[in-house]
Design a protein around this motif. Structure first.
Motif, PDB file in Angstrom:
ATOM      1  N   ILE A  27       0.946  -1.276   0.282  1.00 57.39           N
ATOM      2  CA  ILE A  27       0.058  -0.098  -0.039  1.00 57.39           C
ATOM      3  C   ILE A  27       0.728   1.082  -0.511  1.00 57.39           C
ATOM      4  O   ILE A  27       0.633   3.066  -0.541  1.00 57.39           O
ATOM      5  N   PHE A  28       2.326   0.835   1.077  1.00 61.45           N
ATOM      6  CA  PHE A  28       2.766   2.459   0.500  1.00 61.45           C
ATOM      7  C   PHE A  28       3.741   2.635  -0.219  1.00 61.45           C
ATOM      8  O   PHE A  28       3.530   3.643  -0.792  1.00 61.45           O
ATOM      9  N   LEU A  29       3.938   1.444  -1.366  1.00 63.73           N
ATOM     10  CA  LEU A  29       4.703   1.544  -2.459  1.00 63.73           C
ATOM     11  C   LEU A  29       3.863   2.211  -3.894  1.00 63.73           C
ATOM     12  O   LEU A  29       4.636   3.540  -4.094  1.00 63.73           O
ATOM     13  N   ALA A  30       2.264   1.887  -3.134  1.00 59.37           N
ATOM     14  CA  ALA A  30       1.693   1.983  -4.770  1.00 59.37           C
ATOM     15  C   ALA A  30       1.387   3.760  -4.709  1.00 59.37           C
ATOM     16  O   ALA A  30       1.472   3.910  -5.422  1.00 59.37           O
ATOM     17  N   SER A  31       0.864   3.362  -2.934  1.00 59.95           N
ATOM     18  CA  SER A  31       0.273   4.969  -2.865  1.00 59.95           C
ATOM     19  C   SER A  31       1.330   6.435  -3.075  1.00 59.95           C
ATOM     20  O   SER A  31       1.293   7.219  -4.211  1.00 59.95           O
ATOM     21  N   PHE A  32       2.484   6.208  -2.529  1.00 62.06           N
ATOM     22  CA  PHE A  32       3.973   6.688  -2.762  1.00 62.06           C
ATOM     23  C   PHE A  32       4.247   7.662  -4.276  1.00 62.06           C
ATOM     24  O   PHE A  32       4.333   8.711  -4.537  1.00 62.06           O
ATOM     25  N   VAL A  33       4.376   6.642  -4.645  1.00 58.21           N
ATOM     26  CA  VAL A  33       4.015   6.781  -6.606  1.00 58.21           C
ATOM     27  C   VAL A  33       3.408   6.915  -7.506  1.00 58.21           C
ATOM     28  O   VAL A  33       3.320   7.789  -8.115  1.00 58.21           O
TER      29      VAL A  33
END
Length: 349
Positions: free
Chosen positions: A83-89
């Motif tokens: 969730i963090f990686l996808a939402s950050f990008v």
């Protein structure tokens, strides 16, 4: 993983205070007073509870067993990490995809906070004494904000402003976490209900120790501030240092010239000191039973201390919860009484 363990772990996460992430602590003013005040309040509450028990001659019996929360599963790490990686990008490439930057930043800031707690909870005990999981929450969220502010060139202050907006129509990650506090307090009620017979049996020591501890905290803080020569407005701002932030801010609003930002800082610093050192201190003072340990912890270090102790000693959670709530209630009541409020102001000078 059972539902009780999941609920308690979530409760520990949501005892994290978003104010910690966005404020700049005035450490030079608060450190020594917070540490000394926390230890003194802990001693007063704990020793009073034991003394009252001896006076009323109430025999201590074992508390109902409470299951310790299980550790986080790998799938939980991977889920929140994804969730963090996808939402950050996504937030980097589409900074206003959801209408406002606060809503766009919300997913990765929320995920980074939860990941910080997961990582912190898995650290060795020796490391946790310095780097508590609650601190890891703030650090991970701050690091995510710094990274996004640098890459997007928006600056870290703008991202932190999106973390805790305090606007219901445009909430940030901190606002979402604050929204769970009601559920956390309700979960405390279930723990207290399970220990209702023990609570009724020891009502005298519970209420008397919390009342005396609350009064001691207010008056000792005022007196020490006067003795060391602090500005009256500064001393007034840190009077409710042992009360949870939401109620502490309401209390200082009764005093003219108080600084609410300093109040929040004092409360959080006191809670962090308690969360890191409470268990070792209780052992040194030879507080053995869960009642004395729970009351002493929550009366001196409010929600952060409660989360720290109950994670390791779940049998103390009901008494932490009672002291956590009653300390805020009695503190608010005392400061609402004109005679007490004027006497505090007279001591402060």
């Amino acid at each position: 993983m059972n539902h009780q363990s999941t609920r308690r772990k979530l409760g520990d996460i949501f005892c994290f205070d978003p104010e910690l992430t966005v404020m700049k602590l005035q450490i030079s003013v608060l450190d020594s007073s917070a540490a000394g005040g926390w230890l003194a309040s802990l001693c007063v509450a704990g020793f009073t509870a034991i003394a009252i028990r001896k006076i009323v001659k109430t025999e201590m019996v074992d508390a109902e067993p409470m299951a310790k929360p299980s550790s986080f599963a790998p799938i939980e790490f991977w889920t929140w990490g994804g969730i963090f990686l996808a939402s950050f990008v996504s937030a980097i490439f589409y900074p206003t995809a959801l209408g406002t930057t606060a809503r766009t930043c919300l997913p990765f800031l929320l995920a980074s906070t939860v990941l910080g707690y997961m990582v912190g909870s898995g650290l060795p005990s020796a490391v946790k004494k310095v780097l508590h999981p609650i601190i890891c929450c703030a650090l991970s969220a701050d690091l995510a904000a710094v990274a996004f502010g640098y890459i997007s060139q928006s600056g870290v202050d703008a991202v932190l402003g999106d973390y805790l907006t305090k606007v219901s129509s445009n909430p940030g990650a901190g606002d979402v976490l604050m929204g769970f506090l009601g559920s956390v307090i309700l979960s405390f009620a279930f723990s207290m209900f399970k220990q209702r017979k023990l609570v009724k049996r020891h009502a005298a020591e519970i209420f008397i120790s919390i009342i005396l501890s609350s009064l001691f905290s207010l008056y000792s803080t005022a007196l020490v501030g006067r003795l060391v020569g602090l500005e009256p407005s500064l001393t007034v701002s840190i009077l409710p240092r042992c009360i949870t932030v939401a109620l502490a801010l309401s209390i200082v609003s009764l005093f003219e010239g108080a600084n609410s930002s300093l109040t929040a800082a004092a409360v959080v610093v006191t809670g962090l000191i308690g969360a890191n050192f409470v268990q070792a201190t209780l052992d040194k003072l030879r507080f053995r039973d869960p009642i004395a340990r729970g009351i002493a912890t929550a009366s001196s270090a409010h929600g952060l201390g409660t989360a720290a102790l109950s994670a390791k000693e779940p049998e103390a959670l009901p008494f932490c919860a009672i002291a956590y709530g009653l300390t805020g209630i009695f503190g608010s009541l005392f400061c609402s009484v004109p005679v007490i409020r004027q006497s505090l102001l007279a001591i402060v000078g």
